[in-house]
Design a protein around this motif. Structure first.
Motif, PDB file in Angstrom:
ATOM      1  N   VAL A 284       0.833  -1.203   0.000  1.00  0.00           N
ATOM      2  CA  VAL A 284       0.000   0.000   0.000  1.00  0.00           C
ATOM      3  C   VAL A 284       0.867   1.252   0.000  1.00  0.00           C
ATOM      4  O   VAL A 284       0.390   2.346  -0.311  1.00  0.00           O
ATOM      5  N   VAL A 285       2.157   1.107   0.357  1.00  0.00           N
ATOM      6  CA  VAL A 285       3.106   2.218   0.329  1.00  0.00           C
ATOM      7  C   VAL A 285       4.439   1.682  -0.174  1.00  0.00           C
ATOM      8  O   VAL A 285       4.912   0.648   0.296  1.00  0.00           O
ATOM      9  N   THR A 286       5.054   2.366  -1.142  1.00  0.00           N
ATOM     10  CA  THR A 286       6.419   2.065  -1.572  1.00  0.00           C
ATOM     11  C   THR A 286       7.153   3.378  -1.822  1.00  0.00           C
ATOM     12  O   THR A 286       6.531   4.438  -1.972  1.00  0.00           O
ATOM     13  N   SER A 287       8.483   3.295  -1.849  1.00  0.00           N
ATOM     14  CA  SER A 287       9.280   4.499  -2.072  1.00  0.00           C
ATOM     15  C   SER A 287       9.142   5.024  -3.490  1.00  0.00           C
ATOM     16  O   SER A 287       9.284   6.222  -3.731  1.00  0.00           O
ATOM     17  N   VAL A 288       8.904   4.113  -4.441  1.00  0.00           N
ATOM     18  CA  VAL A 288       8.803   4.502  -5.847  1.00  0.00           C
ATOM     19  C   VAL A 288       7.513   3.933  -6.415  1.00  0.00           C
ATOM     20  O   VAL A 288       7.281   2.719  -6.366  1.00  0.00           O
ATOM     21  N   ALA A 289       6.667   4.797  -6.939  1.00  0.00           N
ATOM     22  CA  ALA A 289       5.407   4.346  -7.522  1.00  0.00           C
ATOM     23  C   ALA A 289       5.658   3.390  -8.683  1.00  0.00           C
ATOM     24  O   ALA A 289       6.619   3.545  -9.437  1.00  0.00           O
ATOM     25  N   GLY A 290       4.776   2.378  -8.817  1.00  0.00           N
ATOM     26  CA  GLY A 290       4.899   1.419  -9.893  1.00  0.00           C
ATOM     27  C   GLY A 290       5.731   0.202  -9.552  1.00  0.00           C
ATOM     28  O   GLY A 290       5.917  -0.672 -10.398  1.00  0.00           O
ATOM     29  N   THR A 291       6.245   0.135  -8.302  1.00  0.00           N
ATOM     30  CA  THR A 291       7.045  -1.023  -7.886  1.00  0.00           C
ATOM     31  C   THR A 291       6.330  -1.830  -6.805  1.00  0.00           C
ATOM     32  O   THR A 291       6.970  -2.585  -6.076  1.00  0.00           O
ATOM     33  N   GLU A 292       5.010  -1.685  -6.693  1.00  0.00           N
ATOM     34  CA  GLU A 292       4.268  -2.437  -5.688  1.00  0.00           C
ATOM     35  C   GLU A 292       4.362  -3.939  -5.967  1.00  0.00           C
ATOM     36  O   GLU A 292       4.483  -4.362  -7.115  1.00  0.00           O
ATOM     37  N   SER A 293       4.288  -4.727  -4.916  1.00  0.00           N
ATOM     38  CA  SER A 293       4.363  -6.175  -5.071  1.00  0.00           C
ATOM     39  C   SER A 293       3.198  -6.849  -4.368  1.00  0.00           C
ATOM     40  O   SER A 293       2.590  -6.286  -3.441  1.00  0.00           O
ATOM     41  N   THR A 294       2.877  -8.060  -4.818  1.00  0.00           N
ATOM     42  CA  THR A 294       1.892  -8.919  -4.182  1.00  0.00           C
ATOM     43  C   THR A 294       2.623 -10.158  -3.662  1.00  0.00           C
ATOM     44  O   THR A 294       3.353 -10.804  -4.419  1.00  0.00           O
ATOM     45  N   ASP A 295       2.429 -10.468  -2.385  1.00  0.00           N
ATOM     46  CA  ASP A 295       3.118 -11.590  -1.752  1.00  0.00           C
ATOM     47  C   ASP A 295       2.115 -12.650  -1.327  1.00  0.00           C
ATOM     48  O   ASP A 295       1.093 -12.340  -0.702  1.00  0.00           O
TER      49      ASP A 295
END
Length: 321
Positions: A284-295
């Motif tokens: 829901v939060v990352t340092s750089v947009a577009g690098t979100e992950s699903t675990d």
């Protein structure tokens, strides 16, 4: 019984993977301990835990997975009221290239960072517990992680696991409430490194690798309904030194305050002789947009040995004549 098996997760310990600058370079995988009452002491015995996670990051060249077999000895020793528990965990990391063409990255699997350590866990009463953890990932003892290789044989420009160029030292503190079927747990994990470090062998072409310390937070709020367990989980990580070079770029760029935080849900079932858990989370939060992950995660917890309960001594029969 389920409460005790959840406590066994106090030693769910792994090696992690850093995929982009958006992610902190922690060796301990964020989320590896959610769903477990890591603050509660284990009853005396020997326990086995296996946790598997598969991570798919947006806009990345690879998917990654980690399998973590863990063996725990919960000793009979309780200095100052806290039980001592010793742990060994030799994880395996998998990398799966998304592109099958010549420029795609090869699939690989590597044994990394065997963890050895101990836990000092206290029962505070009222279903509250707290634990302290200390140990080391023996990264150097596992040999060279080297570099990623493309399908055409060309060596990629970054290390497979830059944060494992040298041993990682880990400390943690956790608190748990386990009353009335609840598992409310918060766990802080601190990784620090003997940095700068470098890979031996093939990976030595990358030169020195300066590595930032990292801080992880794992959160659990689940409830048991009979044999079922359901609830919410969250976890995240952040770099503690934004001035160090990012190890994937080495010669340029700063890692910055890289990090991520994910939220998700968990479901579990108690089969009696073992327990299983599965959970899924999305950044829901990352340092750089577009690098979100699903675990996605799957875990099995089972006691291998518990000492037999003491047999009560029968009182002598007294007859009156």
């Amino acid at each position: 019984m389920m409460k005790n098996w959840l406590a066994a997760g106090a030693i769910a310990l792994t090696a992690g993977m850093t995929a982009t600058v958006a992610q902190a370079q922690t060796t301990t995988v964020p989320g590896e301990q959610v769903g477990l009452a890591v603050g509660a002491p284990l009853p005396e015995g020997i326990y086995a835990i296996n946790t598997f996670t598969y991570r798919s990051q947006d806009n990345a060249a690879v998917d990654t997975a980690v399998n973590i077999p863990i063996l725990v000895w919960s000793t009979p020793w309780v200095p100052l009221g806290g039980r001592l528990e010793f742990v060994v965990a030799p994880p395996t990391v998998f990398v799966f290239g998304r592109n099958s063409g010549p420029g795609g990255l090869r699939d690989l699997s590597i044994n990394v960072g065997t963890f050895v350590g101990g836990i000092w866990a206290f029962d505070l009463g009222g279903n509250f517990g707290v634990s302290l953890l200390g140990g080391t990932y023996l990264n150097e003892a596992n040999g060279d992680r080297g570099v990623l290789v493309q399908n055409n044989g060309v060596v990629a420009s970054r290390a497979v696991l830059p944060q494992l160029a040298s041993n990682t030292y880990r400390f943690g503190v956790a608190g748990s409430y386990t009353g009335d079927g609840w598992n409310l747990t918060a766990n802080l994990t601190y990784n620090f490194y003997d940095s700068p470090a470098r890979f031996d062998g093939r990976g030595s072409t990358l030169g020195a690798i300066p590595i930032s310390d990292a801080l992880n937070l794992d959160l659990t709020a689940t409830k048991k309904f009979g044999k079922f367990e359901i609830g919410a989980i969250g976890y995240g990580t952040v770099n503690l030194d934004p001035n160090l070079l990012y190890p994937a770029t080495l010669g340029g760029g700063r890692i910055g305050r890289g990090g991520r935080f994910a939220l998700g849900g968990l479901i579990g079932y108690d089969f009696g002789i073992f327990t299983v858990q599965a959970y899924v989370a999305r950044d829901v939060v990352t340092s750089v947009a577009g690098t979100e992950s699903t675990d996605g995660w799957f875990r099995i917890i089972a006691p291998l040995y518990t000492p037999p309960a003491p047999v009560p001594v029968a009182a002598p029969l007294v007859r009156k004549y």
